[in-house]
Design a protein around this motif. Sequence first.
Motif, short mmCIF file in Angstrom:
data_model
loop_
_atom_site.label_atom_id
_atom_site.label_comp_id
_atom_site.label_asym_id
_atom_site.label_seq_id
_atom_site.Cartn_x
_atom_site.Cartn_y
_atom_site.Cartn_z
N VAL A 74 2.68 -58.25 -28.47
CA VAL A 74 3.28 -57.47 -27.24
C VAL A 74 2.99 -56.09 -26.55
O VAL A 74 2.56 -55.27 -27.12
CB VAL A 74 5.41 -56.99 -27.67
N LEU A 75 2.24 -56.96 -25.26
CA LEU A 75 1.42 -56.23 -24.29
C LEU A 75 2.50 -56.11 -23.23
O LEU A 75 3.39 -56.88 -23.00
CB LEU A 75 -0.16 -56.94 -24.11
N GLY A 76 1.91 -54.60 -22.32
CA GLY A 76 2.48 -54.76 -20.59
C GLY A 76 2.07 -53.11 -20.95
O GLY A 76 2.39 -52.18 -21.83
N GLY A 77 2.29 -52.85 -19.70
CA GLY A 77 1.98 -51.38 -19.45
C GLY A 77 3.38 -50.77 -19.98
O GLY A 77 3.66 -50.61 -20.18
N PRO A 78 3.07 -49.19 -19.75
CA PRO A 78 4.22 -48.05 -20.17
C PRO A 78 5.30 -48.27 -19.55
O PRO A 78 5.28 -48.24 -18.57
CB PRO A 78 3.33 -47.21 -19.60
N GLY A 79 6.19 -48.00 -20.39
CA GLY A 79 7.87 -48.63 -19.32
C GLY A 79 8.29 -49.48 -18.83
O GLY A 79 9.14 -50.09 -18.68
N SER A 80 6.87 -50.96 -19.58
CA SER A 80 7.77 -52.19 -18.86
C SER A 80 8.50 -52.83 -19.41
O SER A 80 9.07 -54.07 -19.20
CB SER A 80 6.04 -53.05 -19.19
N GLY A 81 8.65 -52.68 -20.41
CA GLY A 81 9.84 -52.57 -21.65
C GLY A 81 10.16 -53.51 -23.59
O GLY A 81 10.79 -53.91 -24.06
N LYS A 82 8.81 -53.38 -23.73
CA LYS A 82 8.15 -53.50 -24.69
C LYS A 82 9.63 -53.46 -25.78
O LYS A 82 10.06 -54.78 -26.61
CB LYS A 82 6.62 -53.34 -24.92
N GLY A 83 9.47 -52.65 -26.48
CA GLY A 83 10.66 -51.78 -27.33
C GLY A 83 11.72 -52.42 -27.19
O GLY A 83 12.55 -53.26 -28.54
N THR A 84 12.18 -52.53 -25.51
CA THR A 84 13.65 -53.00 -25.56
C THR A 84 14.05 -54.32 -26.27
O THR A 84 14.84 -54.90 -26.39
CB THR A 84 14.19 -52.97 -24.18
N GLN A 85 12.59 -55.01 -25.77
CA GLN A 85 12.48 -56.38 -25.71
C GLN A 85 12.44 -56.23 -27.09
O GLN A 85 12.73 -57.91 -27.82
CB GLN A 85 11.75 -56.77 -24.57
N CYS A 86 11.68 -55.80 -27.65
CA CYS A 86 11.48 -56.42 -29.64
C CYS A 86 12.91 -55.95 -30.23
O CYS A 86 12.43 -56.87 -31.35
CB CYS A 86 10.40 -54.94 -29.83
N ALA A 87 13.49 -54.75 -29.90
CA ALA A 87 14.73 -54.95 -30.99
C ALA A 87 15.66 -56.31 -30.86
O ALA A 87 16.07 -56.46 -31.07
CB ALA A 87 15.29 -54.18 -29.39
N LYS A 88 15.16 -56.38 -29.01
CA LYS A 88 16.42 -57.80 -28.64
C LYS A 88 15.39 -58.95 -29.93
O LYS A 88 16.44 -60.14 -30.69
CB LYS A 88 16.84 -57.98 -27.55
N ILE A 89 15.18 -59.41 -30.11
CA ILE A 89 13.50 -60.36 -30.54
C ILE A 89 13.93 -60.29 -32.61
O ILE A 89 14.18 -61.09 -32.90
CB ILE A 89 12.19 -60.38 -30.54
N VAL A 90 14.39 -59.00 -32.92
CA VAL A 90 14.22 -58.68 -34.42
C VAL A 90 15.49 -59.19 -34.57
O VAL A 90 15.83 -59.85 -35.52
CB VAL A 90 13.74 -57.47 -34.39
#
Length: 196
Positions: free
Chosen positions: A14-30
């Motif tokens: 999962v890639l993207g710049g700082p603050g692009s929402g990676k962690g937020t979307q990962c939580a939903k994928i999980v």
Amino acid sequence: MQVKGGKGPFICFVLGGPGSGKGTQCAKIVKNYGLTHLSAGELLRREIASNSEYGTTILNTIKEGKIVPSEVTVSLIQKEMESSDSKKFLIDGFPRSEENRAAFERIMGAEPDIVLFFDCPEEEMVNRVLNRNEGRVDDNIDTVRKRLQVFKALNLPVINYYARRGKLYTINAVGTVDEIFEQVRAVFAALKLVTE
Ligand code: ADP
Ligand code: C5P
Ligand code: MG
């Protein structure tokens, strides 16, 4: 849930710049698909907190917005993957550089099955990071500017590499969290990896 047939676990970077929402979307994928989430940044911050021998180096590198030596980061990811019995991993914030990518392939002997890229305008990323309020040492305007430069110089080439390999799925990271997740859902649905 059905994952690919071959050997080895299913791996999604999962890639993207700082603050692009990676962690937020990962939580939903999980939550929706049960992948095991490994955030490279979180593993490094945990290493600092545990007073490991690399702690000071990692902290100074993060404060500068630079990339921690790949051997350190890959070994943290390796430990997590090898101590887990999960068959599907979401590896967030990695690889940040060609060196990260090559080290993972060399040490783990594996490549990602797919790569998600959260594509977000710079000013939106800056606003999100400065409003994150998690007390991170690198969420200040000076470090964010450096992180954006490092992202463009070192991470975009990796993203382009995966595009050439046909593994990249670009997500428009502007919108509500749910709107963005609908695009992610479409990726997983199209891969037929998931029975909901
Ligand atoms: P990353 O892991 O890519 O650095 P985060 O998921 O931590 O990004 O998100 C950065 C900040 O932006 C967090 O405070 C988060 O709550 C917020 N955020 C995430 N997604 C959105 C969105 N779609 N719109 C507005 N703010 C968002
Ligand atoms: O992904 P995250 O924003 O949590 O990363 C925070 C910092 O951790 C990065 O700016 C970088 O200094 C470090 N990092 C790294 N190598 C990675 C992931 C993160 O050096 N693969
Ligand atoms: Mg994150």
